[in-house]
Design a protein around this motif. Sequence first.
Motif, short mmCIF file in Angstrom:
data_model
loop_
_atom_site.label_atom_id
_atom_site.label_comp_id
_atom_site.label_asym_id
_atom_site.label_seq_id
_atom_site.Cartn_x
_atom_site.Cartn_y
_atom_site.Cartn_z
N HIS A 71 45.35 26.92 39.37
CA HIS A 71 45.91 27.93 38.29
C HIS A 71 45.69 29.32 38.85
CE1 HIS A 71 47.68 28.03 34.30
NE2 HIS A 71 47.18 29.28 34.39
N VAL A 72 46.65 30.06 38.82
CA VAL A 72 46.71 31.61 39.01
C VAL A 72 47.01 32.26 37.71
CG1 VAL A 72 47.80 33.81 39.97
CG2 VAL A 72 48.14 31.22 40.84
N TYR A 73 45.64 33.09 37.56
CA TYR A 73 45.72 33.96 36.28
C TYR A 73 45.90 35.21 36.67
CZ TYR A 73 43.25 30.14 34.15
OH TYR A 73 43.23 28.82 33.62
N SER A 74 46.83 35.92 36.28
CA SER A 74 47.20 37.15 36.76
C SER A 74 46.91 38.21 35.54
CB SER A 74 48.68 37.46 37.33
OG SER A 74 49.24 38.90 37.58
N LEU A 75 46.03 39.10 35.62
CA LEU A 75 45.69 40.09 34.56
C LEU A 75 46.01 41.46 34.90
CD1 LEU A 75 43.50 37.51 34.80
CD2 LEU A 75 41.91 39.25 34.27
N ASP A 76 46.45 42.11 33.59
CA ASP A 76 46.92 43.38 33.79
C ASP A 76 46.92 44.02 32.35
OD1 ASP A 76 48.92 44.80 35.74
OD2 ASP A 76 49.25 45.70 33.71
N PHE A 97 49.93 35.04 32.67
CA PHE A 97 49.63 36.55 32.80
C PHE A 97 49.01 36.68 31.46
CE2 PHE A 97 53.71 35.66 35.36
CZ PHE A 97 53.31 36.58 36.30
N VAL A 98 47.70 37.45 31.86
CA VAL A 98 46.54 37.59 30.85
C VAL A 98 46.46 38.91 30.72
CG1 VAL A 98 44.34 37.08 30.33
CG2 VAL A 98 45.75 35.60 31.45
N PRO A 99 46.65 39.65 29.15
CA PRO A 99 46.48 40.89 28.97
C PRO A 99 44.76 41.35 29.21
CG PRO A 99 46.82 39.77 27.07
CD PRO A 99 46.93 38.72 28.10
N ALA A 100 44.61 42.04 29.90
CA ALA A 100 43.14 42.49 30.45
C ALA A 100 42.73 43.85 31.02
CB ALA A 100 42.46 41.32 31.32
N ASP A 101 41.94 44.38 30.70
CA ASP A 101 41.48 45.68 31.16
C ASP A 101 40.46 45.41 32.30
OD1 ASP A 101 40.63 48.41 31.80
OD2 ASP A 101 40.62 48.77 29.88
N ALA A 102 41.12 45.56 33.77
CA ALA A 102 40.15 45.67 34.75
C ALA A 102 38.84 46.24 34.61
CB ALA A 102 40.91 45.85 36.07
N ARG A 103 38.68 47.31 33.87
CA ARG A 103 37.52 48.09 33.79
C ARG A 103 36.67 47.35 33.07
NH1 ARG A 103 40.95 53.28 32.31
NH2 ARG A 103 41.83 51.31 30.99
N ASP A 104 37.18 46.34 32.35
CA ASP A 104 36.14 45.50 31.51
C ASP A 104 36.45 44.34 31.38
OD1 ASP A 104 34.33 45.18 29.57
OD2 ASP A 104 35.28 45.92 27.79
N LEU A 105 36.24 43.45 32.77
CA LEU A 105 36.69 42.24 32.51
C LEU A 105 35.86 41.25 31.98
CD1 LEU A 105 37.37 42.16 36.48
CD2 LEU A 105 38.93 42.11 34.65
N LYS A 107 35.29 40.95 28.89
CA LYS A 107 35.91 40.77 27.65
C LYS A 107 36.81 39.53 27.84
CE LYS A 107 35.70 44.94 25.14
NZ LYS A 107 36.78 46.14 24.38
N VAL A 108 37.32 39.26 29.04
CA VAL A 108 38.27 38.22 29.30
C VAL A 108 37.82 37.22 30.26
CG1 VAL A 108 39.44 39.11 31.26
CG2 VAL A 108 40.89 37.65 29.64
N THR A 110 35.01 35.33 30.53
CA THR A 110 33.90 34.74 29.51
C THR A 110 33.78 33.52 30.36
OG1 THR A 110 35.55 33.69 27.87
CG2 THR A 110 34.82 36.05 27.52
N PRO A 111 32.39 32.86 29.90
CA PRO A 111 32.26 31.58 30.32
C PRO A 111 33.43 30.43 29.95
CG PRO A 111 30.08 32.51 29.53
CD PRO A 111 31.27 33.44 29.14
N GLU A 112 33.77 30.54 28.67
CA GLU A 112 34.80 29.75 28.42
C GLU A 112 36.00 29.76 28.99
OE1 GLU A 112 31.81 30.63 25.51
OE2 GLU A 112 33.29 31.84 26.16
N PHE A 113 36.46 31.25 29.49
CA PHE A 113 37.62 31.22 29.99
C PHE A 113 37.54 30.92 31.67
CE2 PHE A 113 40.26 33.96 33.34
CZ PHE A 113 41.39 33.67 32.61
N LEU A 114 36.65 30.96 32.26
CA LEU A 114 35.98 30.43 33.57
C LEU A 114 35.95 28.97 33.65
CD1 LEU A 114 33.77 33.58 34.57
CD2 LEU A 114 36.04 33.04 35.29
N GLY A 115 35.65 28.45 32.34
CA GLY A 115 35.52 27.08 32.41
C GLY A 115 36.60 26.05 32.45
N GLN A 116 37.88 26.86 32.16
CA GLN A 116 38.99 26.17 31.81
C GLN A 116 39.36 25.55 32.97
OE1 GLN A 116 42.26 28.68 30.53
NE2 GLN A 116 41.01 30.08 29.26
#
Length: 116
Positions: A71-76, A97-105, A107-108, A110-116
Amino acid sequence: EAVFEDINAGKRRNMNWKGVPMLKSPFDSAILVDLLHELRPATVIELGALAGGSGLFIADQLEALGVEPCHVYSLDLYIERVHPDALRAQLSKNLSFVPADARDLGKVLTPEFLGQ
């Protein structure tokens, strides 16, 4: 050497993948494919989607290499800038494509997100 620099600088602004702009030069793309082939990552987190061409390119390369599951997650921060063709590709590819601020990763990513 100057010729390579000219090619690299000029093409980085004009490259696209399947009609979707991406900020990669031909050299960047070749190195990326080589890295994907060598590492065969199940997960790629890209910081900065822009129009989405790079994320789409990475997802297609992993598919071509037979990396499964992947899976590719592209954050912007500005997901609304992602090209419609790249957004549609999410429906049939392992691409998000995931809405996220690279200055505050935190928030996105998270252990739940990374465990997907």
